[in-house]
Design a protein around this motif. Structure first.
Motif, PDB file in Angstrom:
ATOM      1  N   ILE A 429     -31.952   7.119  28.198  1.00  0.00           N
ATOM      2  CA  ILE A 429     -32.072   7.089  29.108  1.00  0.00           C
ATOM      3  C   ILE A 429     -31.867   8.718  29.744  1.00  0.00           C
ATOM      4  CG2 ILE A 429     -31.528   6.505  31.658  1.00  0.00           C
ATOM      5  CD1 ILE A 429     -31.157   4.055  30.815  1.00  0.00           C
ATOM      6  N   ALA A 430     -30.246   8.972  29.542  1.00  0.00           N
ATOM      7  CA  ALA A 430     -29.713  10.534  29.638  1.00  0.00           C
ATOM      8  C   ALA A 430     -31.102  11.899  28.991  1.00  0.00           C
ATOM      9  CB  ALA A 430     -28.825  10.962  29.325  1.00  0.00           C
ATOM     10  N   ALA A 431     -31.742  11.211  27.534  1.00  0.00           N
ATOM     11  CA  ALA A 431     -32.622  11.897  27.040  1.00  0.00           C
ATOM     12  C   ALA A 431     -33.736  11.843  27.620  1.00  0.00           C
ATOM     13  CB  ALA A 431     -32.417  12.493  25.313  1.00  0.00           C
ATOM     14  N   GLU A 432     -33.906  10.989  28.217  1.00  0.00           N
ATOM     15  CA  GLU A 432     -35.274  11.202  28.865  1.00  0.00           C
ATOM     16  C   GLU A 432     -36.372  10.606  27.626  1.00  0.00           C
ATOM     17  OE1 GLU A 432     -37.210  14.831  31.066  1.00  0.00           O
ATOM     18  OE2 GLU A 432     -35.784  14.395  32.631  1.00  0.00           O
ATOM     19  N   ARG A 433     -36.012   9.772  27.274  1.00  0.00           N
ATOM     20  CA  ARG A 433     -36.806   9.009  26.077  1.00  0.00           C
ATOM     21  C   ARG A 433     -36.761   7.180  26.048  1.00  0.00           C
ATOM     22  NH1 ARG A 433     -35.595  10.767  20.588  1.00  0.00           N
ATOM     23  NH2 ARG A 433     -37.106   9.994  20.274  1.00  0.00           N
ATOM     24  N   ILE A 434     -36.428   6.876  26.882  1.00  0.00           N
ATOM     25  CA  ILE A 434     -36.777   5.715  28.327  1.00  0.00           C
ATOM     26  C   ILE A 434     -36.320   5.853  29.520  1.00  0.00           C
ATOM     27  CG2 ILE A 434     -35.909   2.507  27.895  1.00  0.00           C
ATOM     28  CD1 ILE A 434     -34.760   3.605  25.898  1.00  0.00           C
ATOM     29  N   PRO A 435     -37.744   5.275  30.069  1.00  0.00           N
ATOM     30  CA  PRO A 435     -37.712   5.526  31.546  1.00  0.00           C
ATOM     31  C   PRO A 435     -37.386   4.125  31.819  1.00  0.00           C
ATOM     32  CG  PRO A 435     -40.025   4.880  30.843  1.00  0.00           C
ATOM     33  CD  PRO A 435     -38.716   4.848  29.984  1.00  0.00           C
ATOM     34  N   CYS A 436     -35.989   4.597  32.154  1.00  0.00           N
ATOM     35  CA  CYS A 436     -35.152   3.026  33.130  1.00  0.00           C
ATOM     36  C   CYS A 436     -34.225   4.189  33.513  1.00  0.00           C
ATOM     37  CB  CYS A 436     -35.212   2.048  32.380  1.00  0.00           C
ATOM     38  SG  CYS A 436     -33.938   2.298  31.292  1.00  0.00           S
ATOM     39  N   THR A 437     -33.409   2.815  34.549  1.00  0.00           N
ATOM     40  CA  THR A 437     -32.011   2.830  34.921  1.00  0.00           C
ATOM     41  C   THR A 437     -31.673   1.766  34.554  1.00  0.00           C
ATOM     42  OG1 THR A 437     -32.659   2.346  37.256  1.00  0.00           O
ATOM     43  CG2 THR A 437     -33.055   4.894  37.463  1.00  0.00           C
ATOM     44  N   ILE A 438     -30.113   2.048  34.760  1.00  0.00           N
ATOM     45  CA  ILE A 438     -29.018   0.405  34.974  1.00  0.00           C
ATOM     46  C   ILE A 438     -28.339   0.426  36.027  1.00  0.00           C
ATOM     47  CG2 ILE A 438     -27.103  -0.304  32.795  1.00  0.00           C
ATOM     48  CD1 ILE A 438     -28.517   1.441  31.179  1.00  0.00           C
ATOM     49  N   ASP A 439     -28.298  -0.865  36.531  1.00  0.00           N
ATOM     50  CA  ASP A 439     -27.431  -0.652  38.305  1.00  0.00           C
ATOM     51  C   ASP A 439     -26.097  -1.470  37.158  1.00  0.00           C
ATOM     52  OD1 ASP A 439     -26.254  -0.691  39.957  1.00  0.00           O
ATOM     53  OD2 ASP A 439     -27.841  -1.342  41.547  1.00  0.00           O
ATOM     54  N   ARG A 440     -24.884  -1.415  37.321  1.00  0.00           N
ATOM     55  CA  ARG A 440     -23.895  -2.534  37.495  1.00  0.00           C
ATOM     56  C   ARG A 440     -22.903  -2.476  37.908  1.00  0.00           C
ATOM     57  NH1 ARG A 440     -22.127  -2.098  31.124  1.00  0.00           N
ATOM     58  NH2 ARG A 440     -20.919  -4.523  31.643  1.00  0.00           N
ATOM     59  N   VAL A 441     -23.370  -1.747  39.297  1.00  0.00           N
ATOM     60  CA  VAL A 441     -22.714  -1.936  40.372  1.00  0.00           C
ATOM     61  C   VAL A 441     -22.110  -3.571  41.153  1.00  0.00           C
ATOM     62  CG1 VAL A 441     -22.189  -1.392  42.640  1.00  0.00           C
ATOM     63  CG2 VAL A 441     -22.753   0.245  41.243  1.00  0.00           C
ATOM     64  N   THR A 442     -23.931  -4.237  41.248  1.00  0.00           N
ATOM     65  CA  THR A 442     -24.191  -5.461  41.404  1.00  0.00           C
ATOM     66  C   THR A 442     -23.660  -6.738  40.299  1.00  0.00           C
ATOM     67  OG1 THR A 442     -26.708  -5.230  41.775  1.00  0.00           O
ATOM     68  CG2 THR A 442     -24.587  -4.423  43.736  1.00  0.00           C
ATOM     69  N   GLY A 443     -23.208  -7.347  40.481  1.00  0.00           N
ATOM     70  CA  GLY A 443     -23.594  -8.422  39.156  1.00  0.00           C
ATOM     71  C   GLY A 443     -23.121  -8.255  37.727  1.00  0.00           C
ATOM     72  N   LYS A 444     -23.915  -9.098  36.950  1.00  0.00           N
ATOM     73  CA  LYS A 444     -23.811  -8.017  35.885  1.00  0.00           C
ATOM     74  C   LYS A 444     -23.940  -6.996  34.829  1.00  0.00           C
ATOM     75  CE  LYS A 444     -22.009 -12.968  34.390  1.00  0.00           C
ATOM     76  NZ  LYS A 444     -22.531 -14.019  33.310  1.00  0.00           N
ATOM     77  N   GLY A 445     -25.164  -6.777  35.358  1.00  0.00           N
ATOM     78  CA  GLY A 445     -26.145  -5.740  35.971  1.00  0.00           C
ATOM     79  C   GLY A 445     -27.685  -5.245  35.455  1.00  0.00           C
ATOM     80  N   ILE A 446     -27.933  -4.703  35.948  1.00  0.00           N
ATOM     81  CA  ILE A 446     -29.666  -5.061  35.582  1.00  0.00           C
ATOM     82  C   ILE A 446     -30.428  -3.643  35.463  1.00  0.00           C
ATOM     83  CG2 ILE A 446     -30.373  -6.728  36.997  1.00  0.00           C
ATOM     84  CD1 ILE A 446     -31.242  -5.229  39.402  1.00  0.00           C
ATOM     85  N   ILE A 447     -31.601  -3.562  34.009  1.00  0.00           N
ATOM     86  CA  ILE A 447     -32.568  -2.719  33.716  1.00  0.00           C
ATOM     87  C   ILE A 447     -33.187  -2.581  34.273  1.00  0.00           C
ATOM     88  CG2 ILE A 447     -32.683  -1.430  32.037  1.00  0.00           C
ATOM     89  CD1 ILE A 447     -30.930  -3.496  30.300  1.00  0.00           C
ATOM     90  N   GLU A 448     -33.930  -1.517  35.163  1.00  0.00           N
ATOM     91  CA  GLU A 448     -35.105  -1.487  35.759  1.00  0.00           C
ATOM     92  C   GLU A 448     -36.031  -0.330  35.412  1.00  0.00           C
ATOM     93  OE1 GLU A 448     -36.377  -0.782  40.378  1.00  0.00           O
ATOM     94  OE2 GLU A 448     -34.889  -0.910  40.379  1.00  0.00           O
ATOM     95  N   THR A 449     -37.267  -0.406  34.942  1.00  0.00           N
ATOM     96  CA  THR A 449     -37.862   0.358  34.016  1.00  0.00           C
ATOM     97  C   THR A 449     -38.541   1.276  34.968  1.00  0.00           C
ATOM     98  OG1 THR A 449     -39.772  -1.420  34.065  1.00  0.00           O
ATOM     99  CG2 THR A 449     -37.939  -1.308  32.365  1.00  0.00           C
TER     100      THR A 449
END
Length: 488
Positions: A429-449
């Motif tokens: 994600i940091a290298a902009e190879r995958i267009p998504c974000t990871i949210d681990r603040v709430t719950g067990k974490g989700i990946i939103e593309t």
């Protein structure tokens, strides 16, 4: 149809693999012992004094770093060791190799070499006196092949160039350049290989025959594999499968491995399906059950191009009962018989990637790294990159089908821990190879593309390029005004 290939026997490229295996810390001890025996036998059989010195000399040898010797040797002055980067597994440290220096053996091999050279010189002189230029060229060609056989890179290339300069036959010129490429491959000299691959392409495009065009595809594909241009190597290697005759370069099984790996990491899904998953030449090696039998028996077509090329031959050949043919045993001029290879990890890698069985895919990828990437001299250098790109490809394939994915759910699909997946995805994600974000603040974490919108991307690109153009024009205008004020 062009003439039969010439100068195709030497150098013996399997020996370069044996040398690599001896220096490879990942190679099993039993395999290393087999490689050592094969190397020693070849040095004795082919009287390879220059190669023996290059490898085992107490001072100059790239393998005998400790200066071991099995007989009294004349001490040589200390000097800079030749570069071994292209032949050994590690560029930084070479493990201790049990290849002792035997001065008596070296002198015997050198004496045999000198006698052979004297014979070639005499043959060339007699040809010059009693025969024509064709016989003289034949004698020069024998001398060039001699240097290639004994492993003297510089003298072999110089001899090949001498023959090249004095021949007018295009097919022979191409064969000579291909021989020089193999010398570069033997010693891992990428710059030499690149230079002469380009040279061979120029010669082939000037009127090379069909057979040499196809042979060059394999050479070019292997070079691109060495320099990690897998996307360019894949179509060349895959095209070579149905018409492969370059057994002096590698075995058919090795070509299949290279083709599958290059295609798996670089081809789009549609092309991956047609050129790798369903390719009859690959099914004949990786397939199982009915598919493999159909591919081996020829019931599966190699494609319209191959059918058209073979139409005349098939119409002139009497109909016979179809029998299974093992493609890995084709080519009687192979330097040595192929060892049995377990292709099941490779087959599992291809199948699991295409079907989306990601837990099996990760296991197969690990097995491919152990069994293929760490054992082959052309694949070893870029093994880490390949594994990383294949993981990326699997992540992209899964995420492009969903808007939101649970981090724990995705980790279960791949058979890895949540923390590992989080860290691995974060790098891409940091290298902009995958267009998504990871949210681990709430719950067990989700990946939103964040699926890229082509129209918005094009709009943003135009705006950015327009801003850059305006900035350049403003700077240019300021420069012009300054010059005008100076004139005033």
């Amino acid at each position: 149809m062009g003439s039969d290939p010439q100068y195709a026997k030497y150098p013996l490229l399997p020996l370069a693999q044996h040398i690599f295996t001896l220096t490879n810390p990942s190679a099993p001890k039993a395999i290393q012992q087999t490689s050592l025996k094969s190397l020693q036998d070849a040095i004795t059989e082919h009287k390879m004094a220059p190669l023996y010195r290059y490898l085992a000399h107490p001072v100059e040898g790239i393998l005998n770093a400790t200066g071991e010797t099995s007989s009294k040797a004349t001490p040589a002055p200390l000097g800079r060791k030749p570069s071994a980067a292209g032949m050994v597994a590690s560029k930084h440290s070479i493990p201790k190799i049990d290849l002792p220096w035997d001065e008596a053996l070296y002198e015997k091999l050198k004496k045999d070499n000198d006698e052979g050279l004297e014979g070639f010189k005499k043959e060339e002189e007699e040809a010059a006196e009693k025969a024509g230029e064709t016989e003289v060229q034949a004698a020069r060609g024998k001398r060039a092949e001699f240097w290639a056989r004994v492993g003297d890179k510089d003298r072999a290339i110089a001899a090949y160039e001498e023959v090249f300069e004095k021949t007018g036959v295009l097919g022979t010129k191409i064969d000579l350049v291909l021989a020089i490429i193999r010398m570069g491959l033997f010693y891992g000299d990428k710059l030499l290989v690149k230079k002469h691959v380009d040279r061979a392409k120029t010669l082939v495009e000037s009127g090379g025959d069909w057979d040499r065009r196809n042979r060059l595809k394999a050479y070019q594909g292997l070079y691109l594999l060495m320099v990690r241009s897998y996307s360019l190597a894949a179509p060349l290697l895959l095209d070579s499968l149905s018409t492969f005759t370059s057994y002096e370069l590698c075995t058919y099984s090795s070509l299949v491995v290279y083709s599958v790996l290059a295609g798996s990491v670089s081809l789009k899904r549609v092309d991956f399906k047609s050129k790798v998953v369903d390719a009859p030449e690959i099914k004949a090696i990786l397939g199982d059950g009915e598919d493999k039998l159909l591919a081996l028996s020829g019931a599966l077509s190699a494609g319209p191009g191959a059918d058209e090329e073979m139409k005349d031959v098939s119409s002139a050949t009497p109909s016979t009962t179809k029998t299974a043919v093992n493609l890995t045993n084709l080519g009687s001029d192979q330097p040595e018989a192929e060892a049995a290879v377990d292709f099941s990890p490779l087959a599992q890698l291809v199948g699991s990637l295409y079907t989306g069985s990601y837990r099996s895919f990760f296991g197969a990828l690990a097995a491919v790294e152990v069994n293929f990437l760490t054992q082959d001299r052309y694949l070893y250098e870029h093994r880490g990159w390949f594994v990383r790109e294949m993981r990326l490809r699997a992540y992209q394939q899964l995420l492009q089908s969903y808007r939101v994915v649970g981090l724990e759910s995705m980790a279960n699909d791949f058979g890895v821990s949540v923390d590992f997946l989080d860290r691995d995805l974060a790098k891409f994600i940091a290298a902009e190879r995958i267009p998504c974000t990871i949210d681990r603040v709430t719950g067990k974490g989700i990946i939103e593309t964040n699926r890229p919108d082509d129209k918005n991307k094009q709009y943003n690109d135009v705006v950015r390029q327009g801003d850059q153009l305006i900035t350049k024009l403003q700077k240019y205008g300021q420069a012009v005004r300054l010059r005008g004020s100076e004139r005033a």
